[in-house]
Design a protein around this motif. Sequence first.
Motif, mmCIF file in Angstrom:
data_model
loop_
_atom_site.group_PDB
_atom_site.id
_atom_site.type_symbol
_atom_site.label_atom_id
_atom_site.label_comp_id
_atom_site.label_asym_id
_atom_site.label_seq_id
_atom_site.Cartn_x
_atom_site.Cartn_y
_atom_site.Cartn_z
ATOM 1 N N ARG A 76 0.851 -1.185 0.000
ATOM 2 C CA ARG A 76 0.000 0.000 0.000
ATOM 3 C C ARG A 76 0.890 1.239 0.000
ATOM 4 N NH1 ARG A 76 -1.581 3.764 3.546
ATOM 5 N NH2 ARG A 76 -0.596 2.706 5.317
ATOM 6 N N ASP A 77 0.657 2.154 -0.943
ATOM 7 C CA ASP A 77 1.329 3.455 -0.933
ATOM 8 C C ASP A 77 0.213 4.500 -0.879
ATOM 9 O OD1 ASP A 77 3.179 5.458 -0.997
ATOM 10 O OD2 ASP A 77 3.886 5.076 -3.034
ATOM 11 N N ILE A 78 0.071 5.121 0.260
ATOM 12 C CA ILE A 78 -1.057 6.007 0.549
ATOM 13 C C ILE A 78 -2.345 5.207 0.313
ATOM 14 C CG2 ILE A 78 -2.008 8.348 0.303
ATOM 15 C CD1 ILE A 78 0.683 9.137 -1.014
ATOM 16 N N ALA A 79 -3.162 5.558 -0.693
ATOM 17 C CA ALA A 79 -4.426 4.843 -0.865
ATOM 18 C C ALA A 79 -4.389 3.821 -1.996
ATOM 19 C CB ALA A 79 -5.557 5.852 -1.092
ATOM 20 N N SER A 80 -3.200 3.605 -2.574
ATOM 21 C CA SER A 80 -3.083 2.676 -3.698
ATOM 22 C C SER A 80 -2.476 1.359 -3.249
ATOM 23 C CB SER A 80 -2.159 3.255 -4.771
ATOM 24 O OG SER A 80 -2.639 4.491 -5.210
ATOM 25 N N ILE A 81 -3.077 0.285 -3.679
ATOM 26 C CA ILE A 81 -2.496 -1.028 -3.408
ATOM 27 C C ILE A 81 -2.057 -1.627 -4.740
ATOM 28 C CG2 ILE A 81 -2.951 -3.370 -2.590
ATOM 29 C CD1 ILE A 81 -4.846 -2.123 -0.513
ATOM 30 N N THR A 82 -0.782 -1.977 -4.836
ATOM 31 C CA THR A 82 -0.283 -2.607 -6.052
ATOM 32 C C THR A 82 0.347 -3.940 -5.695
ATOM 33 O OG1 THR A 82 1.811 -1.426 -5.810
ATOM 34 C CG2 THR A 82 0.197 -0.442 -7.271
ATOM 35 N N ASN A 83 0.393 -4.836 -6.667
ATOM 36 C CA ASN A 83 1.119 -6.092 -6.491
ATOM 37 C C ASN A 83 2.599 -5.857 -6.725
ATOM 38 O OD1 ASN A 83 -1.736 -7.137 -7.784
ATOM 39 N ND2 ASN A 83 -0.903 -8.455 -6.189
ATOM 40 N N VAL B 254 -16.936 6.610 -1.777
ATOM 41 C CA VAL B 254 -16.852 6.050 -0.430
ATOM 42 C C VAL B 254 -17.469 4.658 -0.471
ATOM 43 C CG1 VAL B 254 -17.569 6.283 1.970
ATOM 44 C CG2 VAL B 254 -16.956 8.325 0.644
ATOM 45 N N SER B 255 -16.673 3.666 -0.117
ATOM 46 C CA SER B 255 -17.171 2.297 -0.080
ATOM 47 C C SER B 255 -16.267 1.490 0.835
ATOM 48 C CB SER B 255 -17.176 1.691 -1.483
ATOM 49 O OG SER B 255 -17.617 0.357 -1.442
ATOM 50 N N PRO B 256 -16.830 0.786 1.798
ATOM 51 C CA PRO B 256 -18.244 0.759 2.136
ATOM 52 C C PRO B 256 -18.603 1.979 2.980
ATOM 53 C CG PRO B 256 -17.024 -0.650 3.632
ATOM 54 C CD PRO B 256 -16.024 -0.071 2.673
ATOM 55 N N GLU B 257 -19.850 2.408 2.882
ATOM 56 C CA GLU B 257 -20.323 3.483 3.757
ATOM 57 C C GLU B 257 -21.267 2.860 4.784
ATOM 58 O OE1 GLU B 257 -22.306 7.950 3.588
ATOM 59 O OE2 GLU B 257 -22.158 6.789 1.743
ATOM 60 N N ILE B 258 -20.914 3.039 6.048
ATOM 61 C CA ILE B 258 -21.767 2.506 7.110
ATOM 62 C C ILE B 258 -22.739 3.615 7.482
ATOM 63 C CG2 ILE B 258 -21.807 1.591 9.469
ATOM 64 C CD1 ILE B 258 -18.888 0.552 8.743
ATOM 65 N N ASN B 259 -23.989 3.395 7.155
ATOM 66 C CA ASN B 259 -24.996 4.432 7.365
ATOM 67 C C ASN B 259 -25.427 4.471 8.829
ATOM 68 O OD1 ASN B 259 -25.116 4.991 4.453
ATOM 69 N ND2 ASN B 259 -26.004 2.926 4.332
ATOM 70 N N ASN B 260 -26.150 5.536 9.185
ATOM 71 C CA ASN B 260 -26.508 5.737 10.596
ATOM 72 C C ASN B 260 -27.323 4.595 11.180
ATOM 73 O OD1 ASN B 260 -25.119 8.094 10.825
ATOM 74 N ND2 ASN B 260 -26.868 9.383 10.245
ATOM 75 N N ASN B 261 -28.136 3.987 10.339
ATOM 76 C CA ASN B 261 -28.968 2.880 10.845
ATOM 77 C C ASN B 261 -28.282 1.526 10.704
ATOM 78 O OD1 ASN B 261 -28.980 2.676 8.095
ATOM 79 N ND2 ASN B 261 -31.214 2.527 7.869
ATOM 80 N N ASN B 262 -26.941 1.569 10.467
ATOM 81 C CA ASN B 262 -26.159 0.334 10.308
ATOM 82 C C ASN B 262 -26.551 -0.503 9.101
ATOM 83 O OD1 ASN B 262 -24.457 1.006 12.372
ATOM 84 N ND2 ASN B 262 -25.260 -0.492 13.830
ATOM 85 N N THR B 263 -27.239 0.125 8.125
ATOM 86 C CA THR B 263 -27.209 -0.477 6.798
ATOM 87 C C THR B 263 -25.861 -0.060 6.189
ATOM 88 O OG1 THR B 263 -28.217 1.461 5.749
ATOM 89 C CG2 THR B 263 -29.718 -0.315 6.476
ATOM 90 N N ASN C 108 -11.407 0.718 -0.642
ATOM 91 C CA ASN C 108 -11.211 0.279 0.743
ATOM 92 C C ASN C 108 -9.850 -0.389 0.882
ATOM 93 O OD1 ASN C 108 -11.366 -0.728 3.328
ATOM 94 N ND2 ASN C 108 -13.196 -1.975 2.984
ATOM 95 N N VAL C 109 -8.899 0.274 1.511
ATOM 96 C CA VAL C 109 -7.561 -0.322 1.676
ATOM 97 C C VAL C 109 -7.529 -1.349 2.794
ATOM 98 C CG1 VAL C 109 -6.322 1.729 0.825
ATOM 99 C CG2 VAL C 109 -6.687 1.443 3.292
ATOM 100 N N ILE D 64 -7.661 -12.696 -0.353
ATOM 101 C CA ILE D 64 -7.665 -11.368 0.256
ATOM 102 C C ILE D 64 -9.075 -10.797 0.133
ATOM 103 C CG2 ILE D 64 -6.771 -9.016 0.075
ATOM 104 C CD1 ILE D 64 -4.107 -10.238 -0.862
ATOM 105 N N THR D 65 -9.655 -10.440 1.272
ATOM 106 C CA THR D 65 -10.981 -9.827 1.253
ATOM 107 C C THR D 65 -10.927 -8.477 1.937
ATOM 108 O OG1 THR D 65 -11.541 -10.964 3.306
ATOM 109 C CG2 THR D 65 -12.254 -12.020 1.285
ATOM 110 N N ASN D 66 -11.847 -7.602 1.565
ATOM 111 C CA ASN D 66 -11.996 -6.337 2.273
ATOM 112 C C ASN D 66 -12.770 -6.566 3.556
ATOM 113 O OD1 ASN D 66 -12.109 -5.372 -0.901
ATOM 114 N ND2 ASN D 66 -10.995 -3.995 0.456
#
Lengths: 414, 414
Positions: free
Chosen positions: A135-142, B44-53, B130-131, B140-142
Amino acid sequence: MRIFANIELIKPNIMKKFILLAIICTVAAYCRSQQALWNNGVIVSPEINNNNTVTFRLNAPNAKSVQVTGDFLPTQKVKTPFGEFDAPGTADLKKNEHGIWEFTTTESLSPELYSYTFLVDSLRINDPANVYQLRDIASITNIFIIPGEQTEKYQVNDVPHGNVAKVWYNSPSLGLQRRMTVYTPTGYDDSKENYPVLYLLHGMGGDENAWSELGRAIQILDNLIASGEAEPMIVVMPNGNASQEAAPGETSNGMIPPTIRLPKTMDGTFEASFPEIVNYIDSHYRTKAEKSGRAIAGLSMGGYHSLHISKENPDMFDYIGLFSAAILPDNQNSSPIYSDFEGKLKTQFEKKPALYWIAIGNSDFLYDANKEFRKLLDDNGYPYEYHESPDGHIWKNWRIYLSQFAPRIFKPQK
Amino acid sequence: MRIFANIELIKPNIMKKFILLAIICTVAAYCRSQQALWNNGVIVSPEINNNNTVTFRLNAPNAKSVQVTGDFLPTQKVKTPFGEFDAPGTADLKKNEHGIWEFTTTESLSPELYSYTFLVDSLRINDPANVYQLRDIASITNIFIIPGEQTEKYQVNDVPHGNVAKVWYNSPSLGLQRRMTVYTPTGYDDSKENYPVLYLLHGMGGDENAWSELGRAIQILDNLIASGEAEPMIVVMPNGNASQEAAPGETSNGMIPPTIRLPKTMDGTFEASFPEIVNYIDSHYRTKAEKSGRAIAGLSMGGYHSLHISKENPDMFDYIGLFSAAILPDNQNSSPIYSDFEGKLKTQFEKKPALYWIAIGNSDFLYDANKEFRKLLDDNGYPYEYHESPDGHIWKNWRIYLSQFAPRIFKPQK
């Protein structure tokens, strides 16, 4: 014996289930990450061939076009509203006879740590077959490494390893608990000796993980110490963003997206607070707590920090390294750190630092600023050592500079 | 003053270039990772909304279909050659008025650490916005966290933090330098006290990073110690794959793809070598080097290891935790570790461990094996504590079990 017998009875069933789990996990891993079984195997990407060409592969049956982009390809000019810039090149993958997208570089690649991503119908994605990412700042590279003399230093080799700790210290001046990365060389824990300390500072957008991850500092130090090229030393990699507790994800701010635009990065705050870090290290590690046992070096913003921290504390560091340093003028709106620049530099050089080491790439956008700074040193007869390399403001250069600088410190100078 | 004046002269130019660099980096970061400027902002992803959706977003203009898949969605049945299994569900993203693919969960999500990936025209990719990612074997999962009572323990909170070190030790019995993760609680470095030690073992396919990353063990311990629920303790997370020096990428084997299928994982080798780890820790840390100061716990294969290591060394551990333990029959082809199971268990319980703690999910494929094992304990009148949770063989349960087990150890038992 009865119960044991019961366990014996369920043996084959449990074992079968456990093997099944292993199969499921493996199948799931294939599906998720290695994409597909192919020719009785998993997709291998990148594959470093014997002649140091590299093959990239992706299983994307529904894609119309797949490209690879990375710093192993010749750069291409990109026009932006801010002007024309060099950007990493791209190359097209073609579907092979198994329906897998594939590209092999036409040329052998020279030894280096390279980074790349794929473009699938213009969408940038990481290589699902390669878990090695940075990860470099917000970029992820292989990433991948082409082996060679220099890059051998970037690899984990079968040499004695130093330990790496994420250490929290209290900063009263910043009002924060803050995290730093501390490398202790092999043998430190079993010795009673005091060790010299290199303070190694990151650039803008970086954090306390930058040197150990992008900079391969752990591997470089392990290898240079093992070969006897560098003295065993502690390496302290603090977080140079004075508003930040720690790297993204490691702070009480939550999992917010990383950004290069942080407050209090080049306004004197970090430089002013720096002695807290030195005090913490000297009171918690067996250090050579004197000028001859301390070095400070940094890249870009970290070079700027190193310049100012060493000149503010002329009795603290005998070895100073400026790697592509962001030598900026004093900021009128901020701290007294930047006032009386020439006077403080005079004091620093009167106290004769053992090594003042400057390196920059010949296409770095900070080249002219560094040239001006060298002229100031020349005109005053302040001794320094200068290294000019090809390329610009990139990690390739900073890994090389660390490999060159670390063997020069904590030793009598030539 | 002339030279300083020269520097003054180039000031605006350098500053402009540096600001430009910041802009370039930011633009590049947008292009690479945050995909596109959208509505004057980044995606923005994921966005956690106020109602937790939760809202997921992806900019993929050329895609025909985009789905999100993850453990926050109801599971779906998947047929494989090995039978029918529960797999994470999927949901379709739709293009919104800005041309961005988007999906918001219909229900509020309950507090948990969730993981997800996107499927773009069936190609599995990570969320470029999403880093925050976790590697589990080769996948690898987010990730994201829905806040709540339990998941507060998984967050980095503004509490005193312990330090985390990657420590290399020599294993003569395995003929390897090996790496482990060592957590020392806040205050350790400034204290003269001796601390109890929890040895925390990973499952098959894991390594010395598994508990600290997937298991959120650092955050859980920091938070439980800060609230006074758990005693300050050292937590040692070794690598349980006896053929391995360290996690993938940290070994002299190079950057080879991770696999669950490693030699010498459940054949007694690791269990036999374990006292080396305890000796290393007792000789390098201020420990309570006695039975009442040691706990051992592990998940799945690590539960199996914990069971056997504690029974082989009945005077070593007062607290034993089996989390979804892979309680397998003795392996005829291997080590004497697995011989005389009942006799050794008898010896262990004659020595009255302070707490023998078993937890498993009610849909775990190892449920029956654990039931058989509990029956053996019951029939012999060996005391233990049992916790049954919903769900199966998943990290969600192991994070919960650690949160429950850690407060119970190194204290007088109820």
